[in-house]
Design a protein around this motif. Structure first.
Motif, PDB file in Angstrom:
ATOM      1  N   SER A  46      24.487  74.676  33.511  1.00 20.63           N
ATOM      2  CA  SER A  46      24.613  74.664  32.057  1.00 20.63           C
ATOM      3  C   SER A  46      24.479  73.250  31.504  1.00 20.63           C
ATOM      4  O   SER A  46      24.163  73.068  30.327  1.00 20.63           O
ATOM      5  CB  SER A  46      25.965  75.248  31.645  1.00 20.63           C
ATOM      6  N   GLN A  47      24.738  72.258  32.338  1.00 20.00           N
ATOM      7  CA  GLN A  47      24.556  70.856  31.988  1.00 20.00           C
ATOM      8  C   GLN A  47      23.956  70.138  33.184  1.00 20.00           C
ATOM      9  O   GLN A  47      24.221  70.502  34.329  1.00 20.00           O
ATOM     10  CB  GLN A  47      25.894  70.182  31.671  1.00 20.00           C
ATOM     11  N   ALA A  48      23.169  69.110  32.924  1.00 21.28           N
ATOM     12  CA  ALA A  48      22.617  68.310  34.017  1.00 21.28           C
ATOM     13  C   ALA A  48      22.252  66.925  33.502  1.00 21.28           C
ATOM     14  O   ALA A  48      21.943  66.746  32.316  1.00 21.28           O
ATOM     15  CB  ALA A  48      21.404  68.989  34.635  1.00 21.28           C
ATOM     16  N   MET A  49      22.289  65.969  34.409  1.00 26.48           N
ATOM     17  CA  MET A  49      21.960  64.589  34.049  1.00 26.48           C
ATOM     18  C   MET A  49      21.437  63.864  35.283  1.00 26.48           C
ATOM     19  O   MET A  49      22.022  63.938  36.363  1.00 26.48           O
ATOM     20  CB  MET A  49      23.194  63.864  33.504  1.00 26.48           C
ATOM     21  N   VAL A  50      20.313  63.163  35.114  1.00 25.59           N
ATOM     22  CA  VAL A  50      19.753  62.355  36.197  1.00 25.59           C
ATOM     23  C   VAL A  50      20.585  61.084  36.352  1.00 25.59           C
ATOM     24  O   VAL A  50      20.971  60.457  35.365  1.00 25.59           O
ATOM     25  CB  VAL A  50      18.285  62.000  35.910  1.00 25.59           C
ATOM     26  N   MET A  51      20.863  60.713  37.601  1.00 25.79           N
ATOM     27  CA  MET A  51      21.599  59.480  37.878  1.00 25.79           C
ATOM     28  C   MET A  51      20.684  58.367  38.392  1.00 25.79           C
ATOM     29  O   MET A  51      20.691  57.256  37.871  1.00 25.79           O
ATOM     30  CB  MET A  51      22.686  59.727  38.931  1.00 25.79           C
ATOM     31  N   LEU A  52      19.910  58.690  39.427  1.00 32.95           N
ATOM     32  CA  LEU A  52      19.147  57.657  40.126  1.00 32.95           C
ATOM     33  C   LEU A  52      17.727  58.115  40.410  1.00 32.95           C
ATOM     34  O   LEU A  52      17.465  59.305  40.583  1.00 32.95           O
ATOM     35  CB  LEU A  52      19.827  57.316  41.463  1.00 32.95           C
ATOM     36  N   ARG A  53      16.818  57.154  40.470  1.00 35.72           N
ATOM     37  CA  ARG A  53      15.449  57.400  40.924  1.00 35.72           C
ATOM     38  C   ARG A  53      15.268  56.676  42.257  1.00 35.72           C
ATOM     39  O   ARG A  53      15.640  55.511  42.391  1.00 35.72           O
ATOM     40  CB  ARG A  53      14.433  56.866  39.910  1.00 35.72           C
ATOM     41  N   VAL A  54      14.685  57.372  43.237  1.00 37.17           N
ATOM     42  CA  VAL A  54      14.447  56.790  44.558  1.00 37.17           C
ATOM     43  C   VAL A  54      12.993  57.063  44.956  1.00 37.17           C
ATOM     44  O   VAL A  54      12.345  57.941  44.379  1.00 37.17           O
ATOM     45  CB  VAL A  54      15.418  57.377  45.609  1.00 37.17           C
ATOM     46  N   PRO A  55      12.463  56.336  45.945  1.00 37.25           N
ATOM     47  CA  PRO A  55      11.019  56.420  46.223  1.00 37.25           C
ATOM     48  C   PRO A  55      10.567  57.581  47.097  1.00 37.25           C
ATOM     49  O   PRO A  55       9.363  57.840  47.188  1.00 37.25           O
ATOM     50  CB  PRO A  55      10.733  55.092  46.923  1.00 37.25           C
ATOM     51  N   ASP A  56      11.506  58.282  47.775  1.00 40.50           N
ATOM     52  CA  ASP A  56      11.078  59.337  48.690  1.00 40.50           C
ATOM     53  C   ASP A  56      12.229  60.305  48.954  1.00 40.50           C
ATOM     54  O   ASP A  56      13.371  60.075  48.567  1.00 40.50           O
ATOM     55  CB  ASP A  56      10.549  58.744  50.000  1.00 40.50           C
ATOM     56  N   ARG A  57      11.901  61.383  49.643  1.00 38.92           N
ATOM     57  CA  ARG A  57      12.879  62.433  49.909  1.00 38.92           C
ATOM     58  C   ARG A  57      13.999  61.957  50.833  1.00 38.92           C
ATOM     59  O   ARG A  57      15.174  62.291  50.630  1.00 38.92           O
ATOM     60  CB  ARG A  57      12.172  63.650  50.507  1.00 38.92           C
ATOM     61  N   LEU A  58      13.640  61.200  51.867  1.00 46.11           N
ATOM     62  CA  LEU A  58      14.645  60.709  52.796  1.00 46.11           C
ATOM     63  C   LEU A  58      15.716  59.902  52.071  1.00 46.11           C
ATOM     64  O   LEU A  58      16.924  60.124  52.281  1.00 46.11           O
ATOM     65  CB  LEU A  58      13.996  59.855  53.889  1.00 46.11           C
ATOM     66  N   THR A  59      15.292  58.990  51.220  1.00 44.15           N
ATOM     67  CA  THR A  59      16.253  58.158  50.495  1.00 44.15           C
ATOM     68  C   THR A  59      17.124  59.011  49.582  1.00 44.15           C
ATOM     69  O   THR A  59      18.330  58.775  49.464  1.00 44.15           O
ATOM     70  CB  THR A  59      15.531  57.071  49.683  1.00 44.15           C
ATOM     71  N   SER A  60      16.535  60.010  48.936  1.00 44.10           N
ATOM     72  CA  SER A  60      17.326  60.879  48.064  1.00 44.10           C
ATOM     73  C   SER A  60      18.398  61.608  48.870  1.00 44.10           C
ATOM     74  O   SER A  60      19.531  61.783  48.419  1.00 44.10           O
ATOM     75  CB  SER A  60      16.430  61.890  47.339  1.00 44.10           C
ATOM     76  N   GLY A  61      18.044  62.031  50.091  1.00 44.12           N
ATOM     77  CA  GLY A  61      19.010  62.703  50.947  1.00 44.12           C
ATOM     78  C   GLY A  61      20.120  61.776  51.400  1.00 44.12           C
ATOM     79  O   GLY A  61      21.289  62.183  51.481  1.00 44.12           O
ATOM     80  N   LEU A  62      19.784  60.537  51.678  1.00 43.56           N
ATOM     81  CA  LEU A  62      20.795  59.569  52.093  1.00 43.56           C
ATOM     82  C   LEU A  62      21.766  59.274  50.951  1.00 43.56           C
ATOM     83  O   LEU A  62      22.979  59.158  51.163  1.00 43.56           O
ATOM     84  CB  LEU A  62      20.120  58.274  52.566  1.00 43.56           C
TER      85      LEU A  62
END
Length: 270
Positions: free
Chosen positions: A132-148
């Protein structure tokens, strides 16, 4: 079901692929519908008939050979593209080696997640999860980094949606801006270590607004009864709403349509 959101109101619209037709599900809310599974299941990737569907629509050979069915899709922190062991390097290049976003969402409980696309400010992933609500926090360069990064957040916040809670109604609004600040402060030491490994510019905070998302629901269930097409191949009732990938029917029944991707269905209305 395919999802889109109005760019102004963020009201979600659903379309159900039935054969070569896209059925506008929003227009059916309040009407009596019936669905019957013929018993035929086709793999959503290769189209072959399969007795059992895996991973929301795939046959077993595709499950064991496609990169999009590998375990690292569920656990992005285990992405192994950089090790040269990706099942489909070209697919990995297109889908994993591109910008990803780490976000906060209110799905009845506060959760953290990752997504590749934030188009028109509303990610299809948020809608699929019934946020019902959402907000982006961070941008990262690839999937691995997003998972970390997501793994760092797990010590402080959940990373899964409680689908039963999500279907109980519209949750109380939360101050996602404050939660974002609190969470980023909590993971700051470990996030700095990750930046030292990946590069100082690799992980950047995104200044974004909290998105309010509205779903076409007339009535939520009180006691949820889940329909299983494998056990109950035919059902009917009044469609009371849609949220996430769930149809909400009368008598407190719900069905997760994504779970049955590739199932041959006959849909009747009226």
């Amino acid at each position: 079901m395919r999802v889109t959101a109005d760019p102004q109101t963020h009201q979600v619209t659903y379309e159900l692929p039935v054969g070569d037709t896209l059925l506008d599900m929003n227009t059916l809310i309040g009407q009596h519908i019936s669905m019957t599974h013929s018993g035929v299941i086709n793999c959503v990737h290769c189209g072959r008939k399969t007795k059992k569907s895996f991973n929301q629509g795939y046959c077993y050979p595709c499950l064991t050979s496609l990169a999009q069915c590998d375990s690292c899709i569920i656990k992005p922190e285990k992405c192994h593209y950089h090790e040269g062991t990706c099942r489909e390097p070209e697919w990995g290049e297109q889908n994993c080696m591109s910008d990803h976003f780490v976000y906060l969402a209110n799905t009845g409980n506060l959760k953290v997640g990752i997504t590749r696309h934030v188009q028109d400010t509303v990610s299809s992933r948020w809608m699929d999860q019934g946020a019902s609500q959402a907000m982006v926090m961070l941008r990262v360069p690839d999937r691995l980094t997003s998972g970390l990064v997501e793994t760092l957040c797990k010590d402080f916040i959940a990373d899964k949606t409680n689908w039963r809670t999500m279907l109980k109604g519209t949750p109380e609004n939360q101050d996602l801006e404050a939660k974002k600040t609190e969470l980023l402060q909590a993971i700051a030491p470990e996030l700095d270590k990750l930046r030292q490994q990946k590069g100082l510019q690799a992980i950047s905070e995104v200044n974004s607004e909290c998105v309010q998302i509205a779903y076409p629901v007339e009535q939520y269930p009180e006691k949820i009864k889940s329909i299983n097409l494998d056990k109950t191949p035919s059902f009917s009732g009044v469609l009371l709403g849609i949220k996430g990938q769930y149809l909400i029917l009368d008598e407190d029944r719900v069905i997760n349509m994504r779970k049955y991707a590739g199932y041959q269905l006959e849909v009747c209305t009226g």
